[in-house]
Motif scaffolding. Structure first.
Motif, PDB file in Angstrom:
ATOM      1  N   HIS A  94      69.549  55.236  37.490  1.00 31.40           N
ATOM      2  CA  HIS A  94      70.633  54.319  37.139  1.00 31.40           C
ATOM      3  C   HIS A  94      71.958  54.932  37.585  1.00 31.40           C
ATOM      4  O   HIS A  94      72.341  56.015  37.138  1.00 31.40           O
ATOM      5  CB  HIS A  94      70.635  54.079  35.617  1.00 31.40           C
ATOM      6  N   TYR A  95      72.645  54.252  38.488  1.00 33.74           N
ATOM      7  CA  TYR A  95      73.967  54.655  38.951  1.00 33.74           C
ATOM      8  C   TYR A  95      74.992  53.718  38.316  1.00 33.74           C
ATOM      9  O   TYR A  95      74.767  52.506  38.239  1.00 33.74           O
ATOM     10  CB  TYR A  95      74.070  54.550  40.474  1.00 33.74           C
ATOM     11  N   TYR A  96      76.135  54.265  37.921  1.00 36.08           N
ATOM     12  CA  TYR A  96      77.128  53.401  37.279  1.00 36.08           C
ATOM     13  C   TYR A  96      78.534  53.937  37.546  1.00 36.08           C
ATOM     14  O   TYR A  96      78.750  55.145  37.655  1.00 36.08           O
ATOM     15  CB  TYR A  96      76.882  53.297  35.779  1.00 36.08           C
ATOM     16  N   PRO A  97      79.502  53.038  37.670  1.00 38.97           N
ATOM     17  CA  PRO A  97      80.897  53.461  37.845  1.00 38.97           C
ATOM     18  C   PRO A  97      81.471  53.881  36.500  1.00 38.97           C
ATOM     19  O   PRO A  97      81.488  53.093  35.549  1.00 38.97           O
ATOM     20  CB  PRO A  97      81.578  52.209  38.396  1.00 38.97           C
ATOM     21  N   MET A  98      81.911  55.080  36.415  1.00 34.75           N
ATOM     22  CA  MET A  98      82.403  55.602  35.138  1.00 34.75           C
ATOM     23  C   MET A  98      83.692  54.885  34.728  1.00 34.75           C
ATOM     24  O   MET A  98      84.553  54.598  35.567  1.00 34.75           O
ATOM     25  CB  MET A  98      82.615  57.106  35.242  1.00 34.75           C
ATOM     26  N   LEU A 134      77.177  54.346  47.144  1.00 32.05           N
ATOM     27  CA  LEU A 134      78.257  53.586  47.758  1.00 32.05           C
ATOM     28  C   LEU A 134      78.590  52.351  46.921  1.00 32.05           C
ATOM     29  O   LEU A 134      79.768  52.012  46.721  1.00 32.05           O
ATOM     30  CB  LEU A 134      77.866  53.186  49.180  1.00 32.05           C
ATOM     31  N   LEU A 135      77.568  51.681  46.407  1.00 29.95           N
ATOM     32  CA  LEU A 135      77.791  50.490  45.584  1.00 29.95           C
ATOM     33  C   LEU A 135      78.463  50.861  44.264  1.00 29.95           C
ATOM     34  O   LEU A 135      79.377  50.155  43.796  1.00 29.95           O
ATOM     35  CB  LEU A 135      76.465  49.778  45.327  1.00 29.95           C
ATOM     36  N   ALA A 136      78.015  51.941  43.633  1.00 31.27           N
ATOM     37  CA  ALA A 136      78.613  52.357  42.365  1.00 31.27           C
ATOM     38  C   ALA A 136      80.068  52.773  42.555  1.00 31.27           C
ATOM     39  O   ALA A 136      80.917  52.523  41.689  1.00 31.27           O
ATOM     40  CB  ALA A 136      77.801  53.493  41.758  1.00 31.27           C
ATOM     41  N   GLU A 137      80.352  53.381  43.664  1.00 33.03           N
ATOM     42  CA  GLU A 137      81.729  53.755  43.987  1.00 33.03           C
ATOM     43  C   GLU A 137      82.635  52.525  44.043  1.00 33.03           C
ATOM     44  O   GLU A 137      83.824  52.589  43.728  1.00 33.03           O
ATOM     45  CB  GLU A 137      81.742  54.493  45.324  1.00 33.03           C
ATOM     46  N   ARG A 138      82.061  51.382  44.419  1.00 33.50           N
ATOM     47  CA  ARG A 138      82.821  50.133  44.540  1.00 33.50           C
ATOM     48  C   ARG A 138      82.905  49.360  43.224  1.00 33.50           C
ATOM     49  O   ARG A 138      83.502  48.293  43.180  1.00 33.50           O
ATOM     50  CB  ARG A 138      82.179  49.251  45.608  1.00 33.50           C
ATOM     51  N   GLY A 139      82.261  49.869  42.167  1.00 39.15           N
ATOM     52  CA  GLY A 139      82.379  49.216  40.872  1.00 39.15           C
ATOM     53  C   GLY A 139      81.140  48.500  40.391  1.00 39.15           C
ATOM     54  O   GLY A 139      81.176  47.803  39.375  1.00 39.15           O
ATOM     55  N   TYR A 140      79.998  48.668  41.081  1.00 41.27           N
ATOM     56  CA  TYR A 140      78.740  48.045  40.671  1.00 41.27           C
ATOM     57  C   TYR A 140      77.820  49.071  40.001  1.00 41.27           C
ATOM     58  O   TYR A 140      77.808  50.252  40.370  1.00 41.27           O
ATOM     59  CB  TYR A 140      77.996  47.463  41.881  1.00 41.27           C
ATOM     60  N   GLN A 141      77.046  48.609  39.040  1.00 40.65           N
ATOM     61  CA  GLN A 141      75.907  49.398  38.573  1.00 40.65           C
ATOM     62  C   GLN A 141      74.751  49.187  39.549  1.00 40.65           C
ATOM     63  O   GLN A 141      74.635  48.132  40.173  1.00 40.65           O
ATOM     64  CB  GLN A 141      75.454  48.944  37.190  1.00 40.65           C
ATOM     65  N   VAL A 142      73.882  50.177  39.658  1.00 40.13           N
ATOM     66  CA  VAL A 142      72.691  50.068  40.496  1.00 40.13           C
ATOM     67  C   VAL A 142      71.508  50.615  39.721  1.00 40.13           C
ATOM     68  O   VAL A 142      71.566  51.730  39.182  1.00 40.13           O
ATOM     69  CB  VAL A 142      72.844  50.836  41.822  1.00 40.13           C
ATOM     70  N   LEU A 143      70.428  49.839  39.669  1.00 40.30           N
ATOM     71  CA  LEU A 143      69.160  50.313  39.121  1.00 40.30           C
ATOM     72  C   LEU A 143      68.181  50.399  40.285  1.00 40.30           C
ATOM     73  O   LEU A 143      67.789  49.379  40.862  1.00 40.30           O
ATOM     74  CB  LEU A 143      68.638  49.359  38.043  1.00 40.30           C
ATOM     75  N   TYR A 144      67.816  51.639  40.636  1.00 40.11           N
ATOM     76  CA  TYR A 144      66.946  51.890  41.792  1.00 40.11           C
ATOM     77  C   TYR A 144      65.575  52.303  41.258  1.00 40.11           C
ATOM     78  O   TYR A 144      65.398  53.423  40.786  1.00 40.11           O
ATOM     79  CB  TYR A 144      67.580  52.974  42.652  1.00 40.11           C
ATOM     80  N   GLN A 145      64.624  51.372  41.338  1.00 43.31           N
ATOM     81  CA  GLN A 145      63.335  51.534  40.665  1.00 43.31           C
ATOM     82  C   GLN A 145      62.212  51.803  41.655  1.00 43.31           C
ATOM     83  O   GLN A 145      62.169  51.225  42.750  1.00 43.31           O
ATOM     84  CB  GLN A 145      63.016  50.265  39.871  1.00 43.31           C
ATOM     85  N   SER A 146      61.285  52.672  41.263  1.00 44.85           N
ATOM     86  CA  SER A 146      60.075  52.914  42.043  1.00 44.85           C
ATOM     87  C   SER A 146      58.959  52.010  41.533  1.00 44.85           C
ATOM     88  O   SER A 146      58.646  52.001  40.340  1.00 44.85           O
ATOM     89  CB  SER A 146      59.650  54.381  41.930  1.00 44.85           C
ATOM     90  N   LEU A 147      58.359  51.239  42.441  1.00 44.37           N
ATOM     91  CA  LEU A 147      57.254  50.366  42.071  1.00 44.37           C
ATOM     92  C   LEU A 147      56.043  51.193  41.638  1.00 44.37           C
ATOM     93  O   LEU A 147      55.934  52.384  41.943  1.00 44.37           O
ATOM     94  CB  LEU A 147      56.894  49.460  43.241  1.00 44.37           C
ATOM     95  N   ARG A 148      55.126  50.539  40.967  1.00 48.18           N
ATOM     96  CA  ARG A 148      53.985  51.259  40.398  1.00 48.18           C
ATOM     97  C   ARG A 148      53.197  52.028  41.464  1.00 48.18           C
ATOM     98  O   ARG A 148      53.039  51.588  42.605  1.00 48.18           O
ATOM     99  CB  ARG A 148      53.063  50.307  39.628  1.00 48.18           C
ATOM    100  N   GLY A 149      52.755  53.200  41.043  1.00 49.90           N
ATOM    101  CA  GLY A 149      51.969  54.050  41.928  1.00 49.90           C
ATOM    102  C   GLY A 149      52.789  54.825  42.926  1.00 49.90           C
ATOM    103  O   GLY A 149      52.224  55.471  43.824  1.00 49.90           O
ATOM    104  N   THR A 150      54.136  54.820  42.790  1.00 51.04           N
ATOM    105  CA  THR A 150      54.989  55.516  43.751  1.00 51.04           C
ATOM    106  C   THR A 150      56.033  56.353  43.020  1.00 51.04           C
ATOM    107  O   THR A 150      56.574  55.927  42.001  1.00 51.04           O
ATOM    108  CB  THR A 150      55.711  54.526  44.689  1.00 51.04           C
ATOM    109  N   ALA A 151      56.301  57.533  43.554  1.00 51.76           N
ATOM    110  CA  ALA A 151      57.407  58.395  43.104  1.00 51.76           C
ATOM    111  C   ALA A 151      57.455  58.583  41.599  1.00 51.76           C
ATOM    112  O   ALA A 151      58.516  58.518  40.989  1.00 51.76           O
ATOM    113  CB  ALA A 151      58.738  57.834  43.609  1.00 51.76           C
TER     114      ALA A 151
END
Length: 531
Positions: free
Chosen positions: A38-42, A68-85
């Motif tokens: 989870h990335y978020y702009p503080m 880059l997106l969080a730097e611009r003011g967006y939250q980002v949820l970067y998820q790994s699908l099942r069976g990966t990472a």
């Protein structure tokens, strides 16, 4: 991240400090544990969220996009699908378990930091996962940003024209295997590069094809075995067909593709369906291969402008924008395809190509295809660094490739839209493959590919054994320069891009007819004003 923003020319007016929460646990609907970052702009309270769902791991080069997106003011949820990472469960190729999205959405709605506005982002598999997300209603979903990913898998990736895409399929098997066995470590993936091309080449030449995955990875890959066991029209592929989800896509969709991307025709079909469903669609097509456009200034700027327009209420791009190769310029179009005149060019005995049909009595052109020495592919829509235009002279020098070439053009000719070829053909076998490729030949004799297509046919012909074959080539936007020549290639292979037909092993003799009763032709989408 300021350096990356400068590289893309997308520096934000206000740059936010970025916070990161790693290994966030999210329960899928069936209880499987999924991991995310989870990335978020503080300092921001419940800003809009961008969701990325991926099988390719976290902590890789893709991490630059969330930051880059969080730097611009967006939250980002970067998820790994099942069976990966680190996520639980079993990975199953391009079959995405619906429990992943169901559980993720339920969990997300319960988070105090989620503000109720959602975007999705991603190229290739990450784009395909967005189509799967639309299997359910998601009222918070405002915009989907999809690069190089169609809603349907079998015809667009695995069996274009009914021919198994052997090279691209095994290339993806190798990519995923390297990631999984290397623990998604970039260093381990880098160390695996030496010898990768050699192993892939050996695997693509392996017969039977059922042994190719073992030669490539040292073991059976279950989902690869499923791919080769099921023909393109079998019910198996419906689990990977998300076209029925079009009506549940968000109000705004950004589609980005490349002229040398294997998924482009399917993406353009999705474009038409989305417009018919009332969605506002931005279409951007550049001079790229698969997955390359996202990391260009043009691609990044256009995508971010659409995101900002949908979530922040700013002005954003609309309509269609394409890069015209040959002219080397971007063009804004009122629609896709633009108004054009499908214009036939006819092949002649002896290798000519012209606007007038061949004379009566013209003999057919002949070639022999030997599956023991399959016609290779050069450039085009392959996965990897070799995609794109290439000098085809070595390919055209082969005896199993026919070329039909027009005279030097007196003026520039511009073609934008779909391209198709009709062949009147006869072969010594009931089953056969045909590959058509359009090229431009410059004043030095270099022949560069623009687009191509393939077709696998079975027992179906007239009494004289002549088949009527319609081959859909990739679309294009291209300016043929004055003094250059238009060339049509015809062959029966493009190995390993397309796999050999397993129904025969002996050489096959082919005839291509081009007399007035059998008007083989290539139709170019000429724009008004072109000669």
């Amino acid at each position: 991240m300021t350096l990356l923003s400068r590289l893309y020319g997308v520096r934000p007016t206000l740059r936010h400090r970025v916070g990161v929460r790693r290994d966030v646990e999210i329960p899928a609907a069936d209880g499987v544990r999924l991991l995310a970052t989870h990335y978020y702009p503080m300092g921001q309270r419940r800003p809009p969220l961008v969701l990325l769902r991926s099988p390719y791991g976290r902590g890789s080069a893709l991490d630059r996009i969330p930051k880059l997106l969080a730097e611009r003011g967006y939250q980002v949820l970067y998820q790994s699908l099942r069976g990966t990472a680190g996520s639980g469960g079993r990975f199953d190729g391009f079959v995405i378990d619906p429990a992943d999205a169901d559980g993720t959405l339920s969990w997300l709605r319960a988070q105090p930091w989620f503000g109720g506005e959602l975007a999705t982002w991603g190229a290739s598999y990450l784009g395909y996962a967005q189509w799967e997300l639309a299997a359910r209603d998601v009222p918070e979903w405002k915009v989907a940003l999809i690069q190089d990913a169609p809603s349907e898998f079998a015809r667009t990736f695995m069996y274009p024209g009914g021919v198994f895409a052997l090279g691209n399929a095994l290339g993806w098997v190798q990519l995923v295997d390297t990631m999984f066995t290397g623990g998604h470590s970039l260093i381990r993936q880098f160390l695996a590069v030496p010898g990768a091309d050699r192993r892939l080449r050996r695997a693509t030449h392996t017969l039977p094809v059922t042994d190719a995955d073992r030669v490539l990875t040292g073991r059976r890959v279950p989902w690869f075995q499923e791919w080769i066991a099921h023909g393109p029209d079998e019910a198996y592929w419906q689990r990977m067909n998300h076209r029925a989800n079009t009506g549940r896509m968000p109000p705004v969709v950004h589609l980005q593709g490349g002229w040398y991307d294997l998924f482009l025709p399917g993406m353009l079909e999705d474009h038409a369906r989305l417009l018919a469903a009332g969605r506002r669609v931005r279409l951007l097509i550049g001079p790229w291969g698969h997955g390359k456009g996202l990391y260009t200034r043009a691609g990044m700027r256009d995508t971010l402008a659409t995101l900002d327009a949908a979530l922040l209420g700013r002005d954003g791009p609309t309509g269609t924008r394409v890069f015209v190769t040959g002219a080397d310029q971007w063009r804004d179009l009122p629609e896709w395809p633009p108004a054009h005149q499908p214009t036939p060019w006819y092949p002649y005995a002896g290798g000519g190509l012209g606007r007038d049909p061949a004379d009566r009595g013209a003999p057919p052109s002949r070639y022999r295809y030997d599956p023991a020495d399959p016609t290779p592919t050069i450039g085009g829509t392959t996965v990897g660094m070799s995609a794109g235009p290439a000098d085809n002279r070595a390919l055209e020098a082969r005896a199993d490739v026919l070329t039909f070439t027009g005279p030097p053009l007196a003026a520039d000719v511009e073609a934008i839209g779909p391209v198709r070829v009709r062949l009147y053909a006869r072969s010594t076998t009931a089953h056969a493959d045909y590959v058509a490729r359009l090229c431009e030949v410059d004043g030095r004799g270099r022949s560069r590919n623009l687009c191509d297509g393939a077709l696998r046919v079975g027992p179906d012909s007239e009494a004289d054994g002549v088949r009527v074959l319609d081959i859909e080539l990739w679309p294009l936007a291209h300016r043929f320069r004055a003094g250059n020549r238009i060339r049509l290639q015809i062959s029966s292979g493009a190995h390993p891009r397309y796999g050999r037909d397993p129904s025969h092993s002996a050489a096959i003799d082919h005839e291509i007819f081009h007399d007035p009763d059998h008007r083989s032709a290539v139709w170019l989408p000429l724009i008004e004003g072109s000669s």
